[in-house]
Design a protein around this motif. Structure first.
Motif, PDB file in Angstrom:
ATOM      1  N   ILE A 231       0.561  -1.104  -0.117  1.00 27.97           N
ATOM      2  CA  ILE A 231       0.012   0.377   0.095  1.00 27.97           C
ATOM      3  C   ILE A 231       0.988   1.368   0.164  1.00 27.97           C
ATOM      4  O   ILE A 231       0.825   2.354  -0.659  1.00 27.97           O
ATOM      5  CB  ILE A 231      -1.221   0.111   1.292  1.00 27.97           C
ATOM      6  CG1 ILE A 231      -1.790  -0.845   0.752  1.00 27.97           C
ATOM      7  CG2 ILE A 231      -1.659   1.121   1.199  1.00 27.97           C
ATOM      8  CD1 ILE A 231      -2.856  -1.098   1.969  1.00 27.97           C
ATOM      9  N   LEU A 232       1.733   1.250   0.767  1.00 27.13           N
ATOM     10  CA  LEU A 232       2.439   2.239   1.120  1.00 27.13           C
ATOM     11  C   LEU A 232       3.168   3.017  -0.446  1.00 27.13           C
ATOM     12  O   LEU A 232       3.787   3.661  -0.649  1.00 27.13           O
ATOM     13  CB  LEU A 232       3.728   2.404   1.928  1.00 27.13           C
ATOM     14  CG  LEU A 232       4.712   3.370   2.308  1.00 27.13           C
ATOM     15  CD1 LEU A 232       4.263   4.631   3.186  1.00 27.13           C
ATOM     16  CD2 LEU A 232       5.871   2.702   3.513  1.00 27.13           C
ATOM     17  N   ASN A 233       4.070   1.783  -1.174  1.00 27.82           N
ATOM     18  CA  ASN A 233       4.899   1.647  -2.449  1.00 27.82           C
ATOM     19  C   ASN A 233       4.025   2.214  -3.073  1.00 27.82           C
ATOM     20  O   ASN A 233       3.560   2.299  -4.600  1.00 27.82           O
ATOM     21  CB  ASN A 233       5.272   0.602  -2.279  1.00 27.82           C
ATOM     22  CG  ASN A 233       6.520   0.433  -2.311  1.00 27.82           C
ATOM     23  OD1 ASN A 233       6.582   1.287  -0.989  1.00 27.82           O
ATOM     24  ND2 ASN A 233       6.866  -1.210  -1.309  1.00 27.82           N
ATOM     25  N   THR A 234       2.464   2.312  -3.300  1.00 28.78           N
ATOM     26  CA  THR A 234       1.922   2.486  -3.844  1.00 28.78           C
ATOM     27  C   THR A 234       0.809   4.018  -4.077  1.00 28.78           C
ATOM     28  O   THR A 234       0.017   4.234  -4.747  1.00 28.78           O
ATOM     29  CB  THR A 234       0.885   1.561  -5.147  1.00 28.78           C
ATOM     30  OG1 THR A 234      -0.858   1.534  -2.993  1.00 28.78           O
ATOM     31  CG2 THR A 234       0.298   0.033  -4.427  1.00 28.78           C
ATOM     32  N   MET A 235       1.540   4.668  -3.228  1.00 27.99           N
ATOM     33  CA  MET A 235       1.251   5.998  -3.036  1.00 27.99           C
ATOM     34  C   MET A 235       1.367   7.284  -4.293  1.00 27.99           C
ATOM     35  O   MET A 235       0.994   8.298  -3.451  1.00 27.99           O
ATOM     36  CB  MET A 235       0.907   6.491  -1.329  1.00 27.99           C
ATOM     37  CG  MET A 235       0.151   5.813  -0.477  1.00 27.99           C
ATOM     38  SD  MET A 235      -1.277   6.340  -0.134  1.00 27.99           S
ATOM     39  CE  MET A 235      -1.967   4.885   0.628  1.00 27.99           C
ATOM     40  N   GLY A 236       1.948   6.793  -5.201  1.00 22.00           N
ATOM     41  CA  GLY A 236       2.491   8.016  -6.189  1.00 22.00           C
ATOM     42  C   GLY A 236       3.657   9.060  -5.693  1.00 22.00           C
ATOM     43  O   GLY A 236       3.807   9.127  -4.305  1.00 22.00           O
ATOM     44  N   TYR A 237       2.983  10.442  -5.931  1.00 20.22           N
ATOM     45  CA  TYR A 237       3.682  11.296  -5.790  1.00 20.22           C
ATOM     46  C   TYR A 237       3.222  11.893  -3.843  1.00 20.22           C
ATOM     47  O   TYR A 237       3.551  13.082  -2.945  1.00 20.22           O
ATOM     48  CB  TYR A 237       3.440  12.751  -6.029  1.00 20.22           C
ATOM     49  CG  TYR A 237       2.232  12.954  -6.304  1.00 20.22           C
ATOM     50  CD1 TYR A 237       1.783  14.202  -5.524  1.00 20.22           C
ATOM     51  CD2 TYR A 237       1.316  12.671  -7.742  1.00 20.22           C
ATOM     52  CE1 TYR A 237       0.875  14.807  -5.290  1.00 20.22           C
ATOM     53  CE2 TYR A 237      -0.028  13.488  -7.694  1.00 20.22           C
ATOM     54  CZ  TYR A 237      -0.261  14.491  -6.392  1.00 20.22           C
ATOM     55  OH  TYR A 237      -1.946  15.388  -6.839  1.00 20.22           O
TER      56      TYR A 237
END
Length: 278
Positions: A112-118
């Motif tokens: 989830i953390l790595n899908t937060m984009g900018y």
């Protein structure tokens, strides 16, 4: 931490902040030796004996019933977080039930953390340690540190000049930080690392020590935060907080800007600056 001493400190601070007039009590004479409610006045409001309440405040009765704690909470006008804290202090956890000393982030949370984009996002542990963050969160909160560092946010707030300058309303951030650590200490009184952190901050920050003595209590909640960032200037972001592992106290904090706002442009600039140059 001494749970009985914490309970007494918490109850005394809450008595001190409530005046007899606010509690709806008649006053006979104007000379008072205490700023708020006396023990006997609180006992009267809660419908318990003075002797019983005194034993509770002195940590000599740690088996109060739900009804008694609810009555004391109503009399002191405690909010939901404070009522939960009161129950935790009045009924300390069994020995051996401690927070893990080495907290780990679950793979699903990392996904989830790595899908937060900018959008800046980070996972915080029960002691306010940064367990993981994406590069935008690092660029927003602690670009002066190495990305691979995993700092403690409470240390940053009270001991790092960079962080003091970063928050436009630093006093509010300081109060919220202490309030979270207070409720964590009530929930996990036998956590040696948390006790060491509190001791370190108390010794090195008079502001922390003063706030700690007031015994504020509050869970981390979603709010709006204004930053004064050294690279992109002032930006106001919504901070959403999600509990991701209740037993360990871990939480995921995500920052987002209003679409089309200057803050959104600033976040995009931070994203560009966050990744190392090839």
């Amino acid at each position: 931490m001494d749970t009985s001493a914490e309970l007494g400190s918490f109850l005394r601070t809450r008595r001190d902040r409530l005046t007899p007039e606010e509690a709806g009590l008649d006053q006979y004479g104007s000379r008072r030796r205490v700023p708020g409610l006396r023990r006997e006045e609180l006992a009267q409001l809660a419908g318990v004996s003075v002797a019983y309440y005194t034993r509770l405040e002195q940590g000599q009765s740690l088996n109060a019933s739900d009804a008694v704690l609810a009555a004391i909470g109503r009399a002191l006008r405690l909010d939901e977080d404070e009522r939960t804290h009161l129950r935790g202090l009045a009924r300390p956890p069994r020995k051996g039930r401690r927070r893990p000393r080495q907290e780990r982030v679950r793979p699903a949370t990392m996904t989830i953390l790595n899908t937060m984009g900018y959008n800046p996002a980070l996972v915080l542990g029960g002691r306010a340690d940064v367990l993981a963050w994406n590069r935008p969160a690092h660029a927003l909160l602690a670009a002066h540190l190495d990305y691979d560092d995993r700092p403690n946010m409470a240390r940053l707030v009270f001991l790092e000049p960079h962080t003091r300058d970063l928050y436009a309303d630093w006093p509010a951030k300081a109060r919220a930080t202490v309030a979270y650590l207070r409720q964590a200490a009530g929930r996990w009184p036998d956590d040696p690392d948390l006790a060491a952190l509190v001791g370190e901050l108390t010794m090195n920050s008079t502001e922390f020590a003063a706030l700690w003595a007031r015994h504020p209590v509050r869970q981390c909640r979603s709010e709006t935060v204004t930053f004064r960032h050294p690279l992109v200037g002032e930006l106001t972001l919504a901070e959403e907080v999600f509990q991701v592992q209740e037993d360990a106290g871990q939480r995921l904090a995500v920052f987002a800007a209003e679409p089309g706002s200057p803050a959104e442009s600033a976040l995009r600039l931070l994203r560009v600056s966050a990744w190392p140059k090839p």
